[in-house]
Scaffold this motif. Structure first.
Motif, PDB file in Angstrom:
ATOM      1  N   ILE A  92       1.469  -5.316 -25.587  1.00 49.46           N
ATOM      2  CA  ILE A  92       1.526  -5.084 -27.026  1.00 49.46           C
ATOM      3  C   ILE A  92       2.778  -4.251 -27.265  1.00 49.46           C
ATOM      4  O   ILE A  92       2.863  -3.093 -26.820  1.00 49.46           O
ATOM      5  N   LEU A  93       3.769  -4.821 -27.947  1.00 51.38           N
ATOM      6  CA  LEU A  93       5.096  -4.223 -28.021  1.00 51.38           C
ATOM      7  C   LEU A  93       5.655  -4.276 -29.432  1.00 51.38           C
ATOM      8  O   LEU A  93       5.460  -5.260 -30.144  1.00 51.38           O
ATOM      9  N   GLY A  94       6.377  -3.238 -29.799  1.00 54.03           N
ATOM     10  CA  GLY A  94       7.042  -3.234 -31.091  1.00 54.03           C
ATOM     11  C   GLY A  94       8.283  -2.366 -31.075  1.00 54.03           C
ATOM     12  O   GLY A  94       8.316  -1.327 -30.408  1.00 54.03           O
ATOM     13  N   PHE A  95       9.319  -2.797 -31.790  1.00 52.88           N
ATOM     14  CA  PHE A  95      10.539  -2.006 -31.934  1.00 52.88           C
ATOM     15  C   PHE A  95      10.552  -1.376 -33.318  1.00 52.88           C
ATOM     16  O   PHE A  95      10.181  -2.009 -34.306  1.00 52.88           O
ATOM     17  N   VAL A  96      10.974  -0.124 -33.348  1.00 53.25           N
ATOM     18  CA  VAL A  96      11.024   0.600 -34.618  1.00 53.25           C
ATOM     19  C   VAL A  96      12.397   1.242 -34.768  1.00 53.25           C
ATOM     20  O   VAL A  96      12.878   1.939 -33.863  1.00 53.25           O
ATOM     21  N   ASP A  97      13.029   0.999 -35.913  1.00 51.07           N
ATOM     22  CA  ASP A  97      14.291   1.636 -36.260  1.00 51.07           C
ATOM     23  C   ASP A  97      13.968   2.853 -37.118  1.00 51.07           C
ATOM     24  O   ASP A  97      13.578   2.725 -38.287  1.00 51.07           O
ATOM     25  N   LEU A  98      14.102   4.036 -36.545  1.00 53.54           N
ATOM     26  CA  LEU A  98      13.770   5.268 -37.252  1.00 53.54           C
ATOM     27  C   LEU A  98      14.766   5.573 -38.357  1.00 53.54           C
ATOM     28  O   LEU A  98      14.491   6.425 -39.211  1.00 53.54           O
ATOM     29  N   ASN A  99      15.909   4.877 -38.380  1.00 55.33           N
ATOM     30  CA  ASN A  99      16.822   4.991 -39.521  1.00 55.33           C
ATOM     31  C   ASN A  99      16.111   4.585 -40.805  1.00 55.33           C
ATOM     32  O   ASN A  99      16.406   5.118 -41.881  1.00 55.33           O
ATOM     33  N   GLU A 100      15.191   3.642 -40.705  1.00 53.16           N
ATOM     34  CA  GLU A 100      14.478   3.129 -41.877  1.00 53.16           C
ATOM     35  C   GLU A 100      13.168   3.865 -42.138  1.00 53.16           C
ATOM     36  O   GLU A 100      12.803   4.087 -43.291  1.00 53.16           O
ATOM     37  N   THR A 101      12.461   4.228 -41.079  1.00 53.53           N
ATOM     38  CA  THR A 101      11.116   4.784 -41.270  1.00 53.53           C
ATOM     39  C   THR A 101      11.089   6.293 -41.346  1.00 53.53           C
ATOM     40  O   THR A 101      10.194   6.877 -41.950  1.00 53.53           O
ATOM     41  N   GLY A 102      12.040   6.966 -40.703  1.00 55.96           N
ATOM     42  CA  GLY A 102      11.908   8.397 -40.498  1.00 55.96           C
ATOM     43  C   GLY A 102      10.855   8.646 -39.436  1.00 55.96           C
ATOM     44  O   GLY A 102      10.505   7.753 -38.649  1.00 55.96           O
ATOM     45  N   PRO A 103      10.291   9.860 -39.357  1.00 55.63           N
ATOM     46  CA  PRO A 103       9.263  10.159 -38.357  1.00 55.63           C
ATOM     47  C   PRO A 103       8.132   9.132 -38.389  1.00 55.63           C
ATOM     48  O   PRO A 103       7.711   8.686 -39.462  1.00 55.63           O
ATOM     49  N   LEU A 104       7.643   8.778 -37.220  1.00 59.91           N
ATOM     50  CA  LEU A 104       6.701   7.662 -37.067  1.00 59.91           C
ATOM     51  C   LEU A 104       5.394   8.142 -36.457  1.00 59.91           C
ATOM     52  O   LEU A 104       5.400   8.846 -35.432  1.00 59.91           O
ATOM     53  N   VAL A 105       4.282   7.760 -37.070  1.00 55.38           N
ATOM     54  CA  VAL A 105       2.947   8.086 -36.546  1.00 55.38           C
ATOM     55  C   VAL A 105       2.392   6.888 -35.770  1.00 55.38           C
ATOM     56  O   VAL A 105       2.491   5.746 -36.231  1.00 55.38           O
ATOM     57  N   ILE A 106       1.827   7.155 -34.611  1.00 52.38           N
ATOM     58  CA  ILE A 106       1.156   6.135 -33.807  1.00 52.38           C
ATOM     59  C   ILE A 106      -0.263   6.611 -33.540  1.00 52.38           C
ATOM     60  O   ILE A 106      -0.466   7.723 -33.037  1.00 52.38           O
ATOM     61  N   GLU A 107      -1.220   5.791 -33.892  1.00 53.62           N
ATOM     62  CA  GLU A 107      -2.626   6.096 -33.620  1.00 53.62           C
ATOM     63  C   GLU A 107      -3.108   5.174 -32.503  1.00 53.62           C
ATOM     64  O   GLU A 107      -3.282   3.972 -32.703  1.00 53.62           O
ATOM     65  N   LEU A 108      -3.295   5.757 -31.314  1.00 53.85           N
ATOM     66  CA  LEU A 108      -3.734   4.992 -30.150  1.00 53.85           C
ATOM     67  C   LEU A 108      -5.247   5.135 -30.005  1.00 53.85           C
ATOM     68  O   LEU A 108      -5.757   6.258 -29.908  1.00 53.85           O
ATOM     69  N   PRO A 109      -5.995   4.034 -29.991  1.00 49.26           N
ATOM     70  CA  PRO A 109      -7.442   4.132 -29.838  1.00 49.26           C
ATOM     71  C   PRO A 109      -7.821   4.505 -28.402  1.00 49.26           C
ATOM     72  O   PRO A 109      -7.050   4.281 -27.468  1.00 49.26           O
ATOM     73  N   PRO A 110      -9.019   5.055 -28.208  1.00 54.03           N
ATOM     74  CA  PRO A 110      -9.464   5.334 -26.840  1.00 54.03           C
ATOM     75  C   PRO A 110      -9.744   4.044 -26.093  1.00 54.03           C
ATOM     76  O   PRO A 110     -10.136   3.033 -26.673  1.00 54.03           O
ATOM     77  N   GLY A 111      -9.514   4.093 -24.782  1.00 52.67           N
ATOM     78  CA  GLY A 111      -9.776   2.912 -23.970  1.00 52.67           C
ATOM     79  C   GLY A 111      -8.793   2.802 -22.824  1.00 52.67           C
ATOM     80  O   GLY A 111      -7.839   3.576 -22.718  1.00 52.67           O
ATOM     81  N   PRO A 112      -8.997   1.826 -21.953  1.00 56.51           N
ATOM     82  CA  PRO A 112      -8.146   1.659 -20.768  1.00 56.51           C
ATOM     83  C   PRO A 112      -6.808   1.006 -21.104  1.00 56.51           C
ATOM     84  O   PRO A 112      -6.660  -0.215 -21.083  1.00 56.51           O
ATOM     85  N   THR A 113      -5.839   1.833 -21.465  1.00 56.39           N
ATOM     86  CA  THR A 113      -4.493   1.352 -21.765  1.00 56.39           C
ATOM     87  C   THR A 113      -3.474   2.144 -20.939  1.00 56.39           C
ATOM     88  O   THR A 113      -3.767   3.246 -20.458  1.00 56.39           O
ATOM     89  N   ALA A 114      -2.287   1.574 -20.797  1.00 59.02           N
ATOM     90  CA  ALA A 114      -1.178   2.276 -20.145  1.00 59.02           C
ATOM     91  C   ALA A 114       0.099   1.859 -20.858  1.00 59.02           C
ATOM     92  O   ALA A 114       0.336   0.674 -21.063  1.00 59.02           O
ATOM     93  N   GLY A 115       0.896   2.834 -21.240  1.00 61.72           N
ATOM     94  CA  GLY A 115       2.132   2.504 -21.937  1.00 61.72           C
ATOM     95  C   GLY A 115       2.879   3.748 -22.325  1.00 61.72           C
ATOM     96  O   GLY A 115       2.720   4.809 -21.701  1.00 61.72           O
ATOM     97  N   GLY A 116       3.694   3.611 -23.362  1.00 62.16           N
ATOM     98  CA  GLY A 116       4.452   4.766 -23.790  1.00 62.16           C
ATOM     99  C   GLY A 116       5.459   4.436 -24.866  1.00 62.16           C
ATOM    100  O   GLY A 116       5.523   3.319 -25.386  1.00 62.16           O
ATOM    101  N   ILE A 117       6.271   5.427 -25.180  1.00 61.41           N
ATOM    102  CA  ILE A 117       7.338   5.320 -26.168  1.00 61.41           C
ATOM    103  C   ILE A 117       8.647   5.600 -25.439  1.00 61.41           C
ATOM    104  O   ILE A 117       8.757   6.591 -24.708  1.00 61.41           O
ATOM    105  N   GLY A 118       9.626   4.721 -25.607  1.00 59.38           N
ATOM    106  CA  GLY A 118      10.898   4.900 -24.931  1.00 59.38           C
ATOM    107  C   GLY A 118      12.055   4.783 -25.896  1.00 59.38           C
ATOM    108  O   GLY A 118      11.985   4.070 -26.904  1.00 59.38           O
ATOM    109  N   ASP A 119      13.146   5.480 -25.591  1.00 59.10           N
ATOM    110  CA  ASP A 119      14.330   5.340 -26.441  1.00 59.10           C
ATOM    111  C   ASP A 119      15.131   4.115 -26.003  1.00 59.10           C
ATOM    112  O   ASP A 119      14.747   3.401 -25.075  1.00 59.10           O
ATOM    113  N   PHE A 120      16.259   3.838 -26.672  1.00 56.32           N
ATOM    114  CA  PHE A 120      16.974   2.586 -26.419  1.00 56.32           C
ATOM    115  C   PHE A 120      17.875   2.642 -25.189  1.00 56.32           C
ATOM    116  O   PHE A 120      18.498   1.643 -24.852  1.00 56.32           O
TER     117      PHE A 120
END
Length: 465
Positions: A92-120
């Motif tokens: 499950i993947l998405g790219f976000v341009d913070l130039n447009e959104t400003g600070p970004l909220v991510i709500e991750l549900p509980p459960g068996p997931t593995a991932g993260g947020i990375g810069d470009f």
């Protein structure tokens, strides 16, 4: 009295000297060599940035994704564009341009997931899920653009401070039940902080069979992609000398990309040589600790010791170039040294005798009993040219402990690779393609102590008679 002329034999041919200086006719030849060297080095330096820029562009142009949408990749066809994707779990993947959104909220549900947020630059900002601060319990994350101050209610979030304006948000669902995985994904939310009082639903998209490619482009398209993303990003202090090299080649921030004929020649030659060096640097690694077992052909493919890509006195340029030519993303969970946490990757690019793997030949791999993976293991086959899942008629690229494989009496398993299925072992076979070379990754999810102390060993891939 005239200064005597002489010639100096160099790697680029004879250079005529007038005394101790190159003659005027040689100056152009030396600058041509300089531009070629700059283009080659700029290619190797920029691989992680161009990789994400290409991926983002393909999501937007070919798959219809808007800023902040999530692409759900579940099927074999969906994942064909991802460099060295695993073929077992959904992405499950998405790219976000913070130039447009400003600070970004991510709500991750509980459960068996593995991932993260990375810069470009593909530096991990923060892990999410089992290897993140929420430890699989879910929670709210707040991504801050460069130079942005944390809000007053920052204590309500796990903070992720990005050094780039564009970020990748992604995770894998580790629950083997597709229905539970789907329900978990549908609970995920991502929206600008300014909209927290009434956030819009996060759009979940699928490629729906459309072809796309996250592989870095070749030729001048590579440099076009680099120029485009540079316009949307701040310049990190560590990269200013490389930006000077690019300026010599006609690639600058806030300026159009209109290379001269000489610059174009250097760029075209540099991208060609750069990729050849990238292949050597990736598939024949010379890093001291790359070979995991000294008497085996398996490499530790991710040789970046920290997701920041920084060690005591330098940043890991060549380790970074190797990993991001053959793969994408980097999280703390991917380099975890804690038994039972995260995942690990071993790569085989040759057979037991050190010969490249040939899609027209047949091979076998013996996997000993009790592989050191608390969750599961998988062996995946990739195409050398694209570094993506092998695009075979079988529509299968992996063999894993989650499949109904045929086991030996002692609990070990033999895996097979080749153009034709071996009789009686069809379930344990991945089809390869004549005329195309391949390589493989062995992934261990939640690796156990037997992996880290090397008491369990993986055999080499053997050519079958």
């Amino acid at each position: 009295m005239a200064t005597p002329a002489s010639a100096l034999d160099t790697r680029i041919g004879p250079i005529t000297l007038e005394g101790q200086l190159p003659d005027r006719a040689s100056i152009g030849k030396l600058y041509e060599e300089l531009d070629f060297q700059q283009a080659t080095q700029a290619y190797l330096w920029s691989l992680p940035l161009v990789s994400y820029a290409q991926w983002e562009k393909e999501f937007h142009d070919k798959l219809g994704a808007r800023n902040g949408d999530l692409m759900v990749l579940t099927s074999y066809e969906d994942k064909l564009g991802v460099i060295t994707a695993n073929a077992t779990t959904p992405y499950i993947l998405g790219f976000v341009d913070l130039n447009e959104t400003g600070p970004l909220v991510i709500e991750l549900p509980p459960g068996p997931t593995a991932g993260g947020i990375g810069d470009f630059w593909q530096r991990a900002i923060i892990d999410m899920g089992q290897t993140g601060p929420d430890q699989g319990k879910g929670g709210k994350y707040l991504v801050l653009p460069p130079g942005t101050q944390a809000p007053e209610d920052a204590r309500d979030y796990y903070l992720a401070k990005s050094q780039t304006m564009n970020v990748l948000v992604g995770f894998r669902v580790l629950d083997p039940d597709p229905a539970k995985g789907k329900a978990l994904v549908e609970q995920f939310r991502m929206y600008p902080l300014k909209d927290k009082a009434n956030p819009a639903p996060t759009r979940l998209l699928s490629p729906d069979g459309k072809r796309w490619s996250g592989t870095q482009p070749r030729g001048m398209e590579y440099w076009q992609r680099l120029h485009q993303i540079i316009q949307r990003e701040p310049v990190n202090e560590r990269d200013r000398f490389y930006m000077a090299m690019l300026a010599s080649l006609g690639i600058e921030k806030d300026k159009p990309f209109t290379p001269t004929a000489a610059q174009r020649k250097a760029l075209e030659q540099g991208v060609q040589m750069g990729e050849l060096i990238a292949k050597a640097n990736t598939f024949a690694k010379r890093f001291a600790q790359a070979r995991y077992w000294p008497d085996r052909q398996w490499d530790t493919v991710l040789n970046i010791t920290d997701p920041s890509q920084r060690v005591a006195y330098y940043d890991q340029l060549w380790e970074r170039s190797a990993w991001f030519y053959e793969a994408v993303t980097n999280t703390k969970g991917m380099v975890s040294q804690t038994p039972g946490l995260g995942q690990t990757y071993l790569g085989a690019y040759t057979d037991a005798k050190g010969n490249w793997l040939d899609g027209g030949k047949s091979y076998t791999l013996h996997v000993g009993a009790n592989p050191p993976a608390r969750q599961f293991w998988s062996l995946t086959v990739y195409d050398i040219d694209s570094r993506c899942l092998i695009d075979n008629p079988q529509r299968k690229a992996d063999l894993s402990s989650r499949q109904d494989l045929k086991h030996n009496a002692d609990g070990s398993v033999d895996l097979y690779f080749g153009p034709q299925a071996p009789q009686g072992h069809e379930a344990n076979w991945v089809q390869t393609l004549p005329g195309k070379q391949w390589f493989s990754y062995m992934r261990l999810y939640a690796p156990t102590e037997a992996y880290f102390d090397k008491s369990w060993k993986l055999d080499d891939i053997q050519l079958r008679p």
